[in-house]
Design a protein around this motif. Structure first.
Motif, short mmCIF file in Angstrom:
data_model
loop_
_atom_site.label_atom_id
_atom_site.label_comp_id
_atom_site.label_asym_id
_atom_site.label_seq_id
_atom_site.Cartn_x
_atom_site.Cartn_y
_atom_site.Cartn_z
N PRO A 1 -2.44 9.44 -11.34
CA PRO A 1 -1.41 10.26 -10.69
C PRO A 1 -1.19 9.88 -9.23
O PRO A 1 -0.05 9.95 -8.74
CB PRO A 1 -1.97 11.68 -10.83
CG PRO A 1 -2.79 11.64 -12.07
CD PRO A 1 -3.42 10.27 -12.07
N GLU A 2 -2.24 9.45 -8.56
CA GLU A 2 -2.09 9.07 -7.15
C GLU A 2 -1.33 7.75 -6.95
O GLU A 2 -1.04 7.37 -5.81
CB GLU A 2 -3.46 8.99 -6.45
CG GLU A 2 -4.49 8.17 -7.17
CD GLU A 2 -5.41 9.03 -8.04
OE1 GLU A 2 -4.93 9.94 -8.74
OE2 GLU A 2 -6.63 8.75 -8.02
N ASP A 3 -1.02 7.06 -8.02
CA ASP A 3 -0.17 5.87 -7.94
C ASP A 3 1.31 6.24 -7.89
O ASP A 3 2.16 5.36 -7.71
CB ASP A 3 -0.42 4.94 -9.12
CG ASP A 3 -1.82 4.37 -9.13
OD1 ASP A 3 -2.42 4.31 -10.23
OD2 ASP A 3 -2.31 3.97 -8.06
N THR A 4 1.62 7.50 -8.08
CA THR A 4 3.01 7.96 -8.04
C THR A 4 3.62 7.68 -6.68
O THR A 4 3.09 8.11 -5.65
CB THR A 4 3.09 9.46 -8.37
OG1 THR A 4 2.66 9.67 -9.71
CG2 THR A 4 4.51 9.97 -8.20
N ALA A 5 4.72 6.94 -6.68
CA ALA A 5 5.38 6.55 -5.43
C ALA A 5 6.63 5.76 -5.77
O ALA A 5 6.85 5.38 -6.92
CB ALA A 5 4.45 5.71 -4.57
#
Length: 116
Positions: A88-92
């Motif tokens: 989820p922290e790759d969301t960008a």
């Protein structure tokens, strides 16, 4: 006219994979170092990966090492970012960048959302 056009962004579940592409035109692609950056809302734009002009060396942000792979095809004027084990922290929004000092060119970006 210089153009960098990113594609391949999508909504994907955690643990999934995506391959981003950046098609270049209007300049001598093989003479430019190519990079992928990403920017999440409210954050600065950060380097994800970079690759040398002939593709023999690459550098990665610590957060993506072992999961992402940058590559290029100078015959097709395209740079790729293979993203595996997405979190989820790759969301960008992911941006392609071309550098040959003192020139820098940016693409418009492609959205990657990692969510269940």
């Amino acid at each position: 006219q210089v153009q960098l056009v990113e594609s391949g962004g999508d909504l994907v579940q955690p643990g999934g994979s995506l391959r981003l592409s950046c098609a270049a035109s209007g300049f001598t692609f093989s003479s430019y170092r190519m990079s992928w950056y990403r920017q999440a809302p409210g954050n600065q734009r950060d380097l994800v990966a970079a690759i040398s002009t002939i593709g023999d060396t690459a550098d990665y942000a610590d957060s993506v090492k072992g999961r992402f792979t940058i590559s290029r095809d100078n015959a097709k004027n395209t740079v790729y970012l293979q993203m595996n084990s997405l979190k989820p922290e790759d969301t960008a929004k992911y941006y392609c960048r071309a550098d040959r000092w003192p020139i820098t060119n940016w693409g418009q970006g492609t959205q990657v959302t990692v969510s269940s």
